[in-house]
Motif scaffolding. Structure first.
Motif, PDB file in Angstrom:
ATOM      1  N   ALA A   1      18.529 -28.451  -5.051  1.00  0.00           N
ATOM      2  CA  ALA A   1      19.055 -28.652  -6.400  1.00  0.00           C
ATOM      3  C   ALA A   1      20.161 -29.702  -6.396  1.00  0.00           C
ATOM      4  O   ALA A   1      20.242 -30.551  -7.299  1.00  0.00           O
ATOM      5  N   THR A   2      21.006 -29.677  -5.369  1.00  0.00           N
ATOM      6  CA  THR A   2      22.075 -30.678  -5.245  1.00  0.00           C
ATOM      7  C   THR A   2      21.499 -32.068  -5.025  1.00  0.00           C
ATOM      8  O   THR A   2      21.960 -33.051  -5.624  1.00  0.00           O
ATOM      9  N   LEU A   3      20.482 -32.172  -4.192  1.00  0.00           N
ATOM     10  CA  LEU A   3      19.855 -33.473  -3.936  1.00  0.00           C
ATOM     11  C   LEU A   3      19.157 -33.999  -5.193  1.00  0.00           C
ATOM     12  O   LEU A   3      19.174 -35.207  -5.462  1.00  0.00           O
ATOM     13  N   MET A   4      18.565 -33.099  -5.970  1.00  0.00           N
ATOM     14  CA  MET A   4      17.933 -33.499  -7.230  1.00  0.00           C
ATOM     15  C   MET A   4      18.998 -34.014  -8.202  1.00  0.00           C
ATOM     16  O   MET A   4      18.807 -35.037  -8.883  1.00  0.00           O
ATOM     17  N   ALA A   5      20.132 -33.313  -8.257  1.00  0.00           N
ATOM     18  CA  ALA A   5      21.225 -33.742  -9.130  1.00  0.00           C
ATOM     19  C   ALA A   5      21.785 -35.091  -8.677  1.00  0.00           C
ATOM     20  O   ALA A   5      22.127 -35.940  -9.506  1.00  0.00           O
ATOM     21  N   ALA A   6      21.860 -35.297  -7.369  1.00  0.00           N
ATOM     22  CA  ALA A   6      22.365 -36.567  -6.845  1.00  0.00           C
ATOM     23  C   ALA A   6      21.432 -37.713  -7.205  1.00  0.00           C
ATOM     24  O   ALA A   6      21.885 -38.813  -7.564  1.00  0.00           O
ATOM     25  N   ALA A   7      20.130 -37.462  -7.117  1.00  0.00           N
ATOM     26  CA  ALA A   7      19.160 -38.501  -7.497  1.00  0.00           C
ATOM     27  C   ALA A   7      19.349 -38.886  -8.962  1.00  0.00           C
ATOM     28  O   ALA A   7      19.342 -40.074  -9.320  1.00  0.00           O
ATOM     29  N   ARG A   8      19.548 -37.891  -9.790  1.00  0.00           N
ATOM     30  CA  ARG A   8      19.755 -38.137 -11.218  1.00  0.00           C
ATOM     31  C   ARG A   8      21.054 -38.911 -11.451  1.00  0.00           C
ATOM     32  O   ARG A   8      21.104 -39.845 -12.251  1.00  0.00           O
ATOM     33  N   ALA A   9      22.112 -38.528 -10.732  1.00  0.00           N
ATOM     34  CA  ALA A   9      23.399 -39.212 -10.881  1.00  0.00           C
ATOM     35  C   ALA A   9      23.337 -40.660 -10.432  1.00  0.00           C
ATOM     36  O   ALA A   9      24.110 -41.507 -10.906  1.00  0.00           O
ATOM     37  N   ASN A  10      22.392 -40.964  -9.535  1.00  0.00           N
ATOM     38  CA  ASN A  10      22.209 -42.333  -9.063  1.00  0.00           C
ATOM     39  C   ASN A  10      21.229 -43.130  -9.921  1.00  0.00           C
ATOM     40  O   ASN A  10      20.800 -44.216  -9.525  1.00  0.00           O
ATOM     41  N   GLY A  11      20.875 -42.583 -11.074  1.00  0.00           N
ATOM     42  CA  GLY A  11      20.044 -43.325 -12.018  1.00  0.00           C
ATOM     43  C   GLY A  11      18.555 -43.144 -11.850  1.00  0.00           C
ATOM     44  O   GLY A  11      17.766 -43.873 -12.461  1.00  0.00           O
ATOM     45  N   ASP A  12      18.126 -42.155 -11.043  1.00  0.00           N
ATOM     46  CA  ASP A  12      16.701 -41.974 -10.766  1.00  0.00           C
ATOM     47  C   ASP A  12      16.046 -40.908 -11.640  1.00  0.00           C
ATOM     48  O   ASP A  12      14.896 -40.534 -11.402  1.00  0.00           O
ATOM     49  N   GLY A  13      16.746 -40.432 -12.653  1.00  0.00           N
ATOM     50  CA  GLY A  13      16.232 -39.323 -13.447  1.00  0.00           C
ATOM     51  C   GLY A  13      14.900 -39.588 -14.117  1.00  0.00           C
ATOM     52  O   GLY A  13      14.103 -38.666 -14.319  1.00  0.00           O
TER      53      GLY A  13
ATOM     54  N   ARG B   1       9.077 -36.043 -14.069  1.00  0.00           N
ATOM     55  CA  ARG B   1      10.345 -36.752 -13.890  1.00  0.00           C
ATOM     56  C   ARG B   1      11.391 -35.915 -13.153  1.00  0.00           C
ATOM     57  O   ARG B   1      11.459 -34.695 -13.301  1.00  0.00           O
ATOM     58  N   ILE B   2      12.225 -36.607 -12.389  1.00  0.00           N
ATOM     59  CA  ILE B   2      13.360 -35.969 -11.733  1.00  0.00           C
ATOM     60  C   ILE B   2      14.238 -35.265 -12.765  1.00  0.00           C
ATOM     61  O   ILE B   2      14.757 -34.166 -12.505  1.00  0.00           O
ATOM     62  N   ASP B   3      14.422 -35.851 -13.938  1.00  0.00           N
ATOM     63  CA  ASP B   3      15.206 -35.204 -14.994  1.00  0.00           C
ATOM     64  C   ASP B   3      14.704 -33.782 -15.262  1.00  0.00           C
ATOM     65  O   ASP B   3      15.498 -32.847 -15.411  1.00  0.00           O
ATOM     66  N   LEU B   4      13.380 -33.626 -15.347  1.00  0.00           N
ATOM     67  CA  LEU B   4      12.814 -32.318 -15.654  1.00  0.00           C
ATOM     68  C   LEU B   4      12.902 -31.373 -14.459  1.00  0.00           C
ATOM     69  O   LEU B   4      13.145 -30.171 -14.628  1.00  0.00           O
ATOM     70  N   HIS B   5      12.729 -31.916 -13.261  1.00  0.00           N
ATOM     71  CA  HIS B   5      12.835 -31.042 -12.087  1.00  0.00           C
ATOM     72  C   HIS B   5      14.291 -30.615 -11.880  1.00  0.00           C
ATOM     73  O   HIS B   5      14.566 -29.493 -11.429  1.00  0.00           O
ATOM     74  N   HIS B   6      15.232 -31.484 -12.210  1.00  0.00           N
ATOM     75  CA  HIS B   6      16.651 -31.124 -12.190  1.00  0.00           C
ATOM     76  C   HIS B   6      16.899 -29.943 -13.139  1.00  0.00           C
ATOM     77  O   HIS B   6      17.594 -28.979 -12.786  1.00  0.00           O
ATOM     78  N   LYS B   7      16.334 -30.012 -14.327  1.00  0.00           N
ATOM     79  CA  LYS B   7      16.452 -28.909 -15.282  1.00  0.00           C
ATOM     80  C   LYS B   7      15.863 -27.630 -14.703  1.00  0.00           C
ATOM     81  O   LYS B   7      16.448 -26.544 -14.816  1.00  0.00           O
ATOM     82  N   ASP B   8      14.704 -27.742 -14.069  1.00  0.00           N
ATOM     83  CA  ASP B   8      14.056 -26.567 -13.507  1.00  0.00           C
ATOM     84  C   ASP B   8      14.853 -25.954 -12.360  1.00  0.00           C
ATOM     85  O   ASP B   8      14.906 -24.728 -12.207  1.00  0.00           O
TER      86      ASP B   8
ATOM     87  N   ALA C   1      18.034 -25.995 -12.105  1.00  0.00           N
ATOM     88  CA  ALA C   1      19.142 -25.265 -12.727  1.00  0.00           C
ATOM     89  C   ALA C   1      18.676 -23.879 -13.171  1.00  0.00           C
ATOM     90  O   ALA C   1      19.421 -22.897 -13.061  1.00  0.00           O
ATOM     91  N   ILE C   2      17.447 -23.787 -13.663  1.00  0.00           N
ATOM     92  CA  ILE C   2      16.882 -22.491 -14.036  1.00  0.00           C
ATOM     93  C   ILE C   2      16.762 -21.601 -12.799  1.00  0.00           C
ATOM     94  O   ILE C   2      17.117 -20.413 -12.825  1.00  0.00           O
ATOM     95  N   VAL C   3      16.270 -22.157 -11.704  1.00  0.00           N
ATOM     96  CA  VAL C   3      16.142 -21.400 -10.451  1.00  0.00           C
ATOM     97  C   VAL C   3      17.503 -20.860 -10.011  1.00  0.00           C
ATOM     98  O   VAL C   3      17.656 -19.666  -9.700  1.00  0.00           O
ATOM     99  N   SER C   4      18.503 -21.741  -9.989  1.00  0.00           N
ATOM    100  CA  SER C   4      19.832 -21.350  -9.512  1.00  0.00           C
ATOM    101  C   SER C   4      20.437 -20.266 -10.394  1.00  0.00           C
ATOM    102  O   SER C   4      21.006 -19.282  -9.901  1.00  0.00           O
ATOM    103  N   SER C   5      20.310 -20.429 -11.713  1.00  0.00           N
ATOM    104  CA  SER C   5      20.864 -19.453 -12.644  1.00  0.00           C
ATOM    105  C   SER C   5      20.169 -18.107 -12.517  1.00  0.00           C
ATOM    106  O   SER C   5      20.821 -17.050 -12.468  1.00  0.00           O
TER     107      SER C   5
END
Length: 302
Positions: free
Chosen positions: A270-282, A241-248, A250-254
């Motif tokens: 990471a920004t594009l992944m976050a945008a996908a999640r914000a648009n309901g695709d998580g 899921r995009i939700d999990l890749h978004h989490k990952d 964040a780990i990379v960035s940190s």
């Protein structure tokens, strides 16, 4: 002669029977191990029971007689709860138990959990996996393992039941660091593939033929092989899921900030992944990044 997969059978508690954990537990049961599963929602026990394993009513019940505890849960707080909670592994398993954490979590959290495990008489390996649902189902996962060489050697026959590529990459936390790098590469590849698909469609190219020839050259990748169908059919049932890749991401960035290194492409993805999640695709498969490229291009999504 016996192969490396033919080993003395263990009692394995498997915590987390989701998209990845369920088929992994099934492979272990079919290999002859005594597998006791636990999942927050009890509707996940069917495949394990059909393979000869069994479910349990709590983590404490699952781990009390286990030789090995396998964990496959979504995020750092989940692993901490499984290991450190009153109903958790450290409070209820037998000292000396080997804990194999297949989850993808922060390297610093893994290092702290390993220290806590040692003080309580347990041994911990971080063993995150790559390959998605298909890799789990086909027992073809790539497993990057952090921990002591002795613990890795003990765990290797079990790891080889569920993985096709099993590599010891260093001490505790090293497995999670390598997994973060893996997620960076995968995310960048998926985004590049998505952009290529939108680009090719704009010129009315035969997309299936185009991806076939691209896959035969330097542009070829496992991402292209495994995700082309999702993008061609615009079908994004979750394998990862995009939700999990978004989490990952964040780990990379940190982790990159902590190391003082700069990841320009990684930060963009990471920004594009976050945008996908914000648009309901998580909840979609990470190949659903295609929808973000379509949105940016003013095209309809399906």
């Amino acid at each position: 002669m016996p192969t490396s997969k033919e080993t003395d059978m263990s009692t394995i508690a498997f915590i987390g029977l989701g998209i990845m954990g369920s088929p992994m537990s099934v492979h272990l049961a079919r290999a002859g191990h005594d597998v006791v599963g636990y999942n927050l929602t009890p509707d996940r026990y069917g495949p394990l029971e059909e393979a000869g394993g069994r479910g349990s009513g709590s983590i404490a019940e699952a781990v009390k007689a286990a030789d090995v505890v396998a964990v496959m849960v979504p995020d750092s707080p989940d692993v901490q709860a499984v290991l450190l909670g009153d109903d958790g592994v450290f409070a209820n398993a037998q000292p000396g138990t080997l804990v194999i954490d297949f989850s993808s979590i922060r390297p610093d959290v893994t290092a702290e959990l390993a220290k806590e495990a040692a003080t309580k008489g347990f041994r911990l390996l971080d063993a995150p996996v790559s390959g998605g649902e298909a890799g789990a189902v086909n027992a073809a996962l790539s497993i990057m393992v952090g921990g002591s060489a002795d613990d890795f050697a003990e765990a290797q026959p079990i790891l080889e039941v569920v993985g096709g590529t099993v590599v010891h990459v260093g001490g505790n936390g090293a497995g999670q660091t390598v997994k973060a790098a893996n997620q960076l590469i995968v995310a960048a590849n998926i985004e590049a593939l998505a952009e290529a698909v939108v680009f090719l469609k704009a010129y009315d190219v035969d997309i299936d033929a185009a991806l076939t020839v691209l896959g035969g050259g330097l542009a070829g990748s496992k991402v292209l092989d495994q995700k082309r169908g999702n993008m061609l059919e615009e079908s994004f049932a979750p394998g990862f899921r995009i939700d999990l890749h978004h989490k990952d991401m964040a780990i990379v960035s940190s982790a990159a900030r902590e190391a003082g290194v700069v990841l320009p492409l990684g930060n963009l993805v990471a920004t594009l992944m976050a945008a996908a999640r914000a648009n309901g695709d998580g909840g979609l498969d990470h190949s659903g990044l295609l929808r973000g490229v379509q949105r940016l291009s003013g095209q309809p999504t399906h």
